[in-house]
Design a protein around this motif. Structure first.
Motif, PDB file in Angstrom:
ATOM      1  N   SER A   1      17.158  33.023  22.493  1.00 30.50           N
ATOM      2  CA  SER A   1      17.348  34.402  22.039  1.00 30.50           C
ATOM      3  C   SER A   1      16.114  35.259  22.269  1.00 30.50           C
ATOM      4  O   SER A   1      16.195  36.492  22.298  1.00 30.50           O
TER       5      SER A   1
ATOM      6  N   THR B   1      22.532  47.055  16.356  1.00 34.18           N
ATOM      7  CA  THR B   1      23.302  46.132  15.505  1.00 34.18           C
ATOM      8  C   THR B   1      23.349  46.558  14.045  1.00 34.18           C
ATOM      9  O   THR B   1      24.126  45.997  13.264  1.00 34.18           O
TER      10      THR B   1
ATOM     11  N   CYS C   1      28.082  31.223  17.337  1.00 31.87           N
ATOM     12  CA  CYS C   1      29.002  30.766  16.297  1.00 31.87           C
ATOM     13  C   CYS C   1      28.626  29.315  16.003  1.00 31.87           C
ATOM     14  O   CYS C   1      29.055  28.382  16.726  1.00 31.87           O
TER      15      CYS C   1
ATOM     16  N   GLY D   1      24.894  36.710  20.392  1.00 29.27           N
ATOM     17  CA  GLY D   1      24.978  35.991  19.131  1.00 29.27           C
ATOM     18  C   GLY D   1      25.535  34.597  19.326  1.00 29.27           C
ATOM     19  O   GLY D   1      25.744  34.133  20.456  1.00 29.27           O
TER      20      GLY D   1
ATOM     21  N   LEU E   1      21.331  45.865  11.932  1.00 28.89           N
ATOM     22  CA  LEU E   1      20.729  44.830  11.102  1.00 28.89           C
ATOM     23  C   LEU E   1      19.270  45.167  10.833  1.00 28.89           C
ATOM     24  O   LEU E   1      18.624  45.878  11.627  1.00 28.89           O
TER      25      LEU E   1
ATOM     26  N   GLU F   1      16.428  38.002  15.191  1.00 28.10           N
ATOM     27  CA  GLU F   1      17.695  38.389  14.579  1.00 28.10           C
ATOM     28  C   GLU F   1      18.758  38.464  15.658  1.00 28.10           C
ATOM     29  O   GLU F   1      18.692  39.322  16.525  1.00 28.10           O
ATOM     30  N   ILE F   2      19.704  37.544  15.682  1.00 26.12           N
ATOM     31  CA  ILE F   2      20.869  37.633  16.554  1.00 26.12           C
ATOM     32  C   ILE F   2      22.100  37.532  15.662  1.00 26.12           C
ATOM     33  O   ILE F   2      22.048  37.011  14.540  1.00 26.12           O
ATOM     34  N   LEU F   3      23.194  38.032  16.192  1.00 22.02           N
ATOM     35  CA  LEU F   3      24.419  38.076  15.398  1.00 22.02           C
ATOM     36  C   LEU F   3      25.023  36.681  15.262  1.00 22.02           C
ATOM     37  O   LEU F   3      24.967  35.864  16.193  1.00 22.02           O
ATOM     38  N   GLU F   4      25.563  36.420  14.111  1.00 20.66           N
ATOM     39  CA  GLU F   4      26.297  35.179  13.887  1.00 20.66           C
ATOM     40  C   GLU F   4      27.754  35.522  13.597  1.00 20.66           C
ATOM     41  O   GLU F   4      28.052  36.396  12.781  1.00 20.66           O
ATOM     42  N   PHE F   5      28.628  34.838  14.302  1.00 22.21           N
ATOM     43  CA  PHE F   5      30.062  35.097  14.170  1.00 22.21           C
ATOM     44  C   PHE F   5      30.727  33.862  13.585  1.00 22.21           C
ATOM     45  O   PHE F   5      30.313  32.711  13.829  1.00 22.21           O
TER      46      PHE F   5
ATOM     47  N   ASP G   1      14.778  43.714  17.549  1.00 24.07           N
ATOM     48  CA  ASP G   1      16.168  43.266  17.700  1.00 24.07           C
ATOM     49  C   ASP G   1      16.449  42.692  19.070  1.00 24.07           C
ATOM     50  O   ASP G   1      17.567  42.259  19.360  1.00 24.07           O
TER      51      ASP G   1
ATOM     52  N   ARG H   1      33.838  42.800  17.378  1.00 24.32           N
ATOM     53  CA  ARG H   1      33.271  43.982  16.724  1.00 24.32           C
ATOM     54  C   ARG H   1      33.166  45.159  17.692  1.00 24.32           C
ATOM     55  O   ARG H   1      32.137  45.805  17.844  1.00 24.32           O
TER      56      ARG H   1
END
Length: 599
Positions: free
Chosen positions: A296, A573, A310, A308, A575, A232-236, A550, A268
């Motif tokens: 990741s 996060t 993009c 994260g 998440l 799970e990594i952030l997506e922007f 995470d 964020r």
């Protein structure tokens, strides 16, 4: 004494005067008696003469008798007058004597009065001087009395202040006593709490001992679970990236190279570094996501953490490291202070350790673009590699053509210094390509030079036994023998044939003793706690760091308590976590132990 002498002198003078007066009176009396004698003589003599005349001549007449009678009367009158004069003279002398005695007495009285007056005058002068002395003494006594009175007033004021202070202190003491009682109660409570904590610790130790047998199995299962699931990594979105970089404002650009540009951004409420891959990167979205998926999962204390991505703009979002790059610090850009040789050796050890970690990963990850600008330093000068694996996110044909343009002899760029010559010939990256780049970085850490001829200069200096002249003196007093050994090892890393280059594990074995000696010889100054040593939940240095699903590292007790309390999301996060398995972070645990040994 002088008065007595004066009186004797006056009495002697008066006695002499009195004797003289008596003598004069006796002399006058004698003269008068002589005169009377002569008068007595004359009558007798006359009578004899008369008798003679009568006897010789009886012819004298009666007239002669009358003359005799007249003479006799005259003589008697004269005698009486003389006697009277003698008597008067005696009376006068007696009166003069009485008056002289009286005058003498008066003079004596006057003299005595003068003496008394003189004595009284002297006595008066003494009395006046005595009075003056007594007045002066009285004035002094008055001043002393006034001074004593003032002192008494001051003492009274001080006494009043002391009494007021005493009352205040007494009130404070009473208050402090109450505080002491409260603190005693708190201490008792703390001791009881400590006892309960010790009991819990003992129970946890027992639990830990019981769980040690299951650690390896859990580790294997966690690795297998991680390999079979996506991290799970952030997506922007691209809009977020655009806003974070202020529409890609040039003032927010950190660096630019062949593998893209790096911008500073705020995503964020988190300060990050955004890597924009070059426009010629035409990989499919699936290939990009697969590559990011691999990177990741790579977690190491000396690797910049991937926060994260993009997918729209093919950009990567990393944690922001604030202390600049090794290039900036080593070559003292923007008036940065020079790095001590102990810090340089520590950085070399950290780079070598991170490269070994990348090369031992499954699949093997080759950095491919290792140079000082890709080594970032945090506030405690702990190195973190960035851009690792970016090479795999760019099509090889595009990368190779771009590389050929950059390394063209007509365009001699500084980057070509770090590129493996074998890669320029074959176009194939190997782990030894990173070894070559690491060798160049070692030489720059030793010499502080950035020229393209650094290999030639170091070889010539070692052949002529003059390597000490090339050592960067701004780094301090280098241990020359170890530094020369490291230089020879760095030259071996830069051999053209990759098979002649040493293994990174061998290099690490040479660097570790130098790092230890540098720590022992370096100044024992307290350093700030590295941020990655601190648990995000407890905000304390971790004793048992564990990696959660995470990708963040937490203190084991803290993350287990978080999970047992019913949470199934990431503390960082927010998440949802894919699983609740924990993986020990041995590399970070070892780094914390080494850091504590240096304290």
């Amino acid at each position: 004494m002088w008065r007595a002498q004066r009186l004797v002198f006056l009495m002697s003078a008066r006695g002499i005067t009195l004797l003289q007066s008596c003598t004069d009176v006796e002399e006058v009396a004698g003269d008068l008696e002589g005169i009377l004698g002569r008068f007595d003589y004359y009558p007798v003599h006359s009578c004899q003469s008369t008798n003679i005349i009568l006897s010789t001549s009886k012819l004298i007449p009666l007239l002669a008798d009358e003359e005799e009678k007249t003479k006799t009367q005259t003589t008697e009158e004269t005698c009486s007058r003389l006697e009277q004069a003698i008597m008067d003279t005696k009376d006068s002398k007696q009166k003069a004597l009485v008056e002289a005695v009286k005058r003498w007495k008066e003079e004596d009285n006057v003299m005595e009065a003068k003496c008394k007056a003189k004595a009284l005058e002297n006595l008066c002068i003494k009395e006046i001087s005595l009075i003056k002395e007594m007045e002066e003494a009285l004035n002094r006594r008055k001043q002393e009395v006034e001074k004593k009175r003032n002192q008494r007033d001051e003492f009274l004021k001080e006494l009043q202040m002391v009494q007021e202070h005493k009352f205040a202190l007494e009130s404070q003491i009473s208050g402090s006593q109450n505080t002491v009682d409260e603190l005693e109660q708190k201490i008792i409570s703390a001791v009881q709490l400590l006892i309960s904590f010790k009991e819990r610790r003992d129970a946890a130790m027992m639990e830990y001992e019981n769980a040690r047998q299951e650690v390896r199995r859990l580790k294997r299962s966690a690795i297998a679970a991680a390999a079979g699931s996506k991290s799970e990594i952030l997506e922007f979105s691209f809009m977020e990236i655009n806003e974070a970089t202020h529409n890609f404002d040039p003032s927010w650009k950190i660096s630019e190279g062949k593998y893209g540009s790096v911008y500073k951004g705020l995503l964020r409420h988190l300060l990050v570094a955004i890597k924009m891959l070059p426009s010629y990167s035409s990989q499919s979205l699936l290939d990009f996501q697969n590559g990011v998926e691999i990177f990741s999962r790579v977690r190491h204390p000396n690797l910049v953490m991937l926060v994260g991505t993009c997918p729209e703009s093919r950009s990567l979002v990393y944690e922001y490291v604030r202390n600049g790059s090794l290039e900036d610090n080593l070559f003292c850009k923007d008036k940065m202070p020079p790095l001590p040789w102990q810090t340089r050796i520590s950085i070399a050890v950290q780079i070598c350790s991170s490269l070994i970690f990348l090369h031992s990963n499954k699949p093997c990850i080759i950095h491919g673009n290792l140079k000082p600008s890709k080594v970032l330093l945090d506030a405690n000068f702990v190195s973190k590699l960035t851009d690792f694996g970016v090479f795999y996110l760019i099509p090889q044909s595009e990368s190779g053509s771009n590389l050929t343009g950059i390394c063209n002899k007509s365009n001699p760029n500084f980057t070509s210094l770090y590129i493996d010559p074998e890669y320029l010939e074959t176009g194939m990256l190997t782990p030894e390509s990173d070894v070559y780049s690491f060798g160049i970085i070692l030489l720059q850490l030793l010499t502080g030079r950035a020229g393209l001829d650094i290999l030639k200069e170091v070889r010539c200096a070692i052949e002529k036994d003059n390597f000490k002249a090339l050592l960067d003196c701004s780094g301090g007093n280098w241990p020359f023998e170890e530094a020369e050994q490291l230089a020879n090892l760095a030259l071996r890393c830069c051999e053209k044939n990759r098979l002649d280059r040493p293994d990174l594990v061998l290099i690490l074995r040479v660097l570790e003793p130098m790092k230890t000696s540098g720590i022992d010889s370096g100044p024992k100054e307290p350093s700030r706690i590295p941020s990655h040593f601190v648990c995000p939940i407890l905000q304390e240095v971790m004793d048992d760091p564990q990696i959660a699903a995470d990708g963040f590292t937490y203190e084991a007790e803290a993350i287990r308590g978080w999970l047992k309390s019913g949470h199934n999301t990431s503390p960082m996060t927010n998440l949802k976590l894919e699983h609740c398995n924990l993986l020990p972070n041995h590399a970070l645990h070892q780094a914390i132990l080494e850091w504590r040994q240096r304290l």
